[in-house]
Design a protein around this motif. Structure first.
Motif, mmCIF file in Angstrom:
data_model
loop_
_atom_site.group_PDB
_atom_site.id
_atom_site.type_symbol
_atom_site.label_atom_id
_atom_site.label_comp_id
_atom_site.label_asym_id
_atom_site.label_seq_id
_atom_site.Cartn_x
_atom_site.Cartn_y
_atom_site.Cartn_z
ATOM 1 N N GLU A 187 51.836 54.928 11.368
ATOM 2 C CA GLU A 187 51.434 55.169 9.989
ATOM 3 C C GLU A 187 50.073 54.502 9.792
ATOM 4 O OE1 GLU A 187 53.016 56.887 7.558
ATOM 5 O OE2 GLU A 187 54.669 57.459 8.904
ATOM 6 N N GLN B 75 49.394 57.501 5.898
ATOM 7 C CA GLN B 75 49.472 58.811 6.543
ATOM 8 C C GLN B 75 50.193 58.690 7.886
ATOM 9 O OE1 GLN B 75 45.795 61.449 6.170
ATOM 10 N NE2 GLN B 75 44.863 59.415 6.106
ATOM 11 N N VAL C 76 50.794 59.603 11.743
ATOM 12 C CA VAL C 76 50.023 60.070 12.891
ATOM 13 C C VAL C 76 50.978 60.802 13.820
ATOM 14 C CG1 VAL C 76 48.679 59.404 14.924
ATOM 15 C CG2 VAL C 76 48.314 58.232 12.743
ATOM 16 N N TYR D 265 46.598 63.853 11.950
ATOM 17 C CA TYR D 265 47.296 63.497 10.715
ATOM 18 C C TYR D 265 48.233 64.608 10.258
ATOM 19 C CZ TYR D 265 44.051 59.562 10.301
ATOM 20 O OH TYR D 265 43.336 58.394 10.516
ATOM 21 N N ASP E 165 38.450 57.703 8.874
ATOM 22 C CA ASP E 165 39.763 58.295 9.160
ATOM 23 C C ASP E 165 39.891 58.656 10.633
ATOM 24 O OD1 ASP E 165 40.647 58.019 6.570
ATOM 25 O OD2 ASP E 165 40.368 60.126 6.019
ATOM 26 N N LEU F 3 42.394 57.103 13.548
ATOM 27 C CA LEU F 3 43.213 57.980 14.388
ATOM 28 C C LEU F 3 42.970 57.674 15.862
ATOM 29 C CD1 LEU F 3 45.177 60.378 14.570
ATOM 30 C CD2 LEU F 3 43.184 61.905 14.482
#
Length: 357
Positions: free
Chosen positions: A9, A13, A15, A33, A154, A158
């Motif tokens: 997370e 969000q 992953v 995402y 973002d 990731l």
């Protein structure tokens, strides 16, 4: 339907990770995402090497990898032949057989290390061993241009989640040291310009990291040293600092680390993960601003080898291959012959310069 697992997370969000086995048997993992459900467009099915061999250097007291098949690896393809781009309908198959993706990680076709590395077949004129391990290619974006700054926070978060996932998997498979890294710029030998990095996972701990682990075990502490190095700090975010170490070997060398000791990025708090990701992008921007170009650098992530987790302090280390705008820092005879670096810029001056960018 494709199998997608939630692995982390990030900022609220999820992953997702999709595991796909390529036609040639290599693993491909897609991180995003949102769940990746696209169908295969077309697959490459080429011969794949299974690593080289290790040979012991009796004077340097270290293992080196010999992998002659890497002489044939892909060399500066055109944008139309980019093997790290997504495969488009009607186009040539690439390493990623899907029309789109966020972050992709797959086994290197020209790998130096492999979990099924064969026994050495060379004459026993020196000590040899299997080149056990793994080599991954990490593709940051489907776009053919970009860098750790331009991809945005973002995407950096990731990427960090993907790194942590691969750390955990490679350690569980018997690797003793795992190092994500990025080489940027032709001066450091980059032959593919699509934004990407790699991960090397070693069955034996490299000599440099044995020495690092010993220094931490003997009492050296970044956690206690950082508060005394205020003149060397370039930027901070989320209890993470970017600084030019007073013992830097490259001009404008910068390390990024949490002020709290962590063995690896898997131990970051949410705040530290945010700060670390932000500073990777920030340092890339600062370098490019100061040097006035896409800066050629080597970026290496140094997490604890297996067995040293109680004292090791994780760092990411940038080594720019420039000593001033328009001037390359060459590692010439003295540095190569002795290992003693001559540093052209005082680290405290480098820190002050980069702070102003």
């Amino acid at each position: 339907m494709a199998q997608n697992d939630i692995i982390a997370e990030v900022g609220g969000q999820s992953v997702f990770r999709r595991h796909h086995i390529k036609a040639d048997g290599r693993d491909l993992r897609l991180y995003g995402y949102s769940a990746h459900e696209l169908p295969v467009v077309a697959e490459m099915d080429d011969d794949v090497a299974k690593g080289g061999e290790l040979r012991w250097h009796p004077f340097r007291r270290e293992w080196n990898v010999y992998a002659a098949h890497r002489q044939n690896r892909t060399f500066k393809p055109s944008a139309a032949d980019d093997p790290l781009a997504p495969t488009k309908p009607g186009g040539a198959a690439t390493e990623i057989p899907f029309e789109d993706f966020e972050v992709a990680v797959f086994g290197n076709k020209f790998t130096s290390l492999h979990p099924e590395a064969p026994a050495p077949t060379t004459p026993p004129s020196t000590e040899t061993d299997r080149a056990f391990g793994a080599c991954d290619v990490v593709v940051y974006t489907a776009d053919q241009t970009g860098d750790l700054h331009s991809v945005g926070q973002d995407r950096r978060r990731l990427l960090l989640a993907a790194w942590v996932d691969r750390y955990e998997a490679l350690f569980s498979e018997g690797c003793r040291f795992v190092m994500p890294f990025e080489s940027r710029g032709e001066e450091v030998g980059v032959t593919l310009h699509h934004p990407h990095g790699q991960i090397y996972a070693f069955g034996k701990v490299p000599h440099v990291h044995q020495l690092m682990a010993e220094a931490y075990a003997d009492g050296f502490s970044l956690e206690t040293s950082l508060p005394t190095w205020s003149d060397y700090v370039v930027a901070e975010a989320g209890n993470v600092a970017a600084f030019c170490p007073p013992f830097a070997r490259f001009p404008y060398e910068t390390w990024v680390t949490s002020r709290r000791r962590v063995a690896g990025p898997w131990d970051f708090s949410e705040e530290e993960a945010d700060g670390f990701a932000a500073l990777l992008g920030d340092m890339t921007r600062r370098y490019d601003t100061f040097f006035g170009r896409d800066t050629a650098y080597m970026l290496t992530l140094h997490a604890s080898p297996v067995g040293s987790e109680d004292s090791f302090h994780f760092t990411a280390q940038f080594y720019p291959i420039l000593r001033a705008p328009g001037r390359v820092k060459f590692l010439a005879s003295v540095e190569q012959g002795t290992g003693v670096f001559t540093v052209d810029v005082m680290p405290e001056t480098a820190a002050r310069t980069l702070r102003d960018q």
